[in-house]
Design an enzyme around this catalytic site. Sequence first.
Site, PDB file in Angstrom:
ATOM      1  N   CYS A 116       0.812  -1.218   0.000  1.00 30.45           N
ATOM      2  CA  CYS A 116       0.000   0.000   0.000  1.00 30.45           C
ATOM      3  C   CYS A 116       0.853   1.278   0.000  1.00 30.45           C
ATOM      4  O   CYS A 116       1.431   1.604  -1.017  1.00 30.45           O
ATOM      5  CB  CYS A 116      -0.989  -0.065   1.164  1.00 30.45           C
ATOM      6  N   HIS A 171      -3.179  -5.858   2.629  1.00 28.10           N
ATOM      7  CA  HIS A 171      -2.779  -5.994   4.028  1.00 28.10           C
ATOM      8  C   HIS A 171      -3.288  -7.352   4.509  1.00 28.10           C
ATOM      9  O   HIS A 171      -4.070  -8.020   3.827  1.00 28.10           O
ATOM     10  CB  HIS A 171      -3.434  -4.911   4.888  1.00 28.10           C
TER      11      HIS A 171
HETATM   12  N1  GLN Z   1      -1.943   6.851   2.482  1.00 28.70           N
HETATM   13  C1  GLN Z   1      -2.124   6.008   1.347  1.00 28.70           C
HETATM   14  C2  GLN Z   1      -3.506   6.092   0.727  1.00 28.70           C
HETATM   15  O1  GLN Z   1      -4.470   6.412   1.398  1.00 28.70           O
HETATM   16  C3  GLN Z   1      -1.793   4.576   1.725  1.00 28.70           C
HETATM   17  C4  GLN Z   1      -2.753   3.960   2.736  1.00 28.70           C
HETATM   18  C5  GLN Z   1      -2.290   2.617   3.223  1.00 28.70           C
HETATM   19  O2  GLN Z   1      -1.098   2.329   3.261  1.00 28.70           O
HETATM   20  N2  GLN Z   1      -3.200   1.774   3.641  1.00 28.70           N
HETATM   21  O3  GLN Z   1      -3.638   5.838  -0.469  1.00 28.70           O
END
Ligand code: GLN
Length: 226
Positions: free
Chosen positions: A88, A184
């Site tokens: 992510c 995740h």
């Molecule tokens: N901040 C990033 C987004 O919202 C990644 C979020 C995350 O790692 N879950 O796209």
Amino acid sequence: MKIIRIHNELLGTYGDRGNADVLAYRAGLAGISTRVIDVSYRDAIPHDGDIYLLGGAEDAAQILSCNALSGGSLHGAVEKGAVVLAICAGFQILGKSFYANNNEVRGLGLLNVTTVPGTQRYVGDIKIHSDLLGIDLTGFENHGGKTLLGAGAQSFGSVVVGHGNGESGVDGAVSGNIFGTYLHGPVLARNPEFADLLLSRAHGSPVKVDDPLADHYAALRLRLVK
Ligand code: GLN
């Protein structure tokens, strides 16, 4: 085998730190000794790691982590063929650019992808099919960015349930030994076959993990995300 967990104090929001523990556990089942090394964003990234891990994060932490890596410390390891797994925010950091806190931020350029604000926040269960592994993988996603593959860039999987990179029907990106994905879970805990692929890449030959629970994963995975 040295497993480098990058900036967990910044990239630890979604529990992706568990990916390091799964790699260490499964390497142990295969008779390979490992060391998990946590590297703070205030410290230099060692160049002699075998596997580098980046996790998901909120926008502010993502920017701090990216700034700390922008000196090129990860590039040296990648040039030596190290394996990288980025989840992510970590995946977005490896790309050419991403948006965080409404600003465009230059990424590390290790993957030919760019991330732009999405049409919604992409939250929920996700299932993808990986041709590389020949199986479906499950996880959960929670991100605002959508990721566009550049010319020649390869996705990690096709989306069966959920969103992945956005509306394009694919998730993540792969280039050589660099893997980026929105899953995740931690992804390696839910999909141990992926852990074994990364261990094999790092080892330079197939790693045979003697796992007493191996037969249960496929059945469990089918129940997790319909
Ligand atoms: N901040 C990033 C987004 O919202 C990644 C979020 C995350 O790692 N879950 O796209």
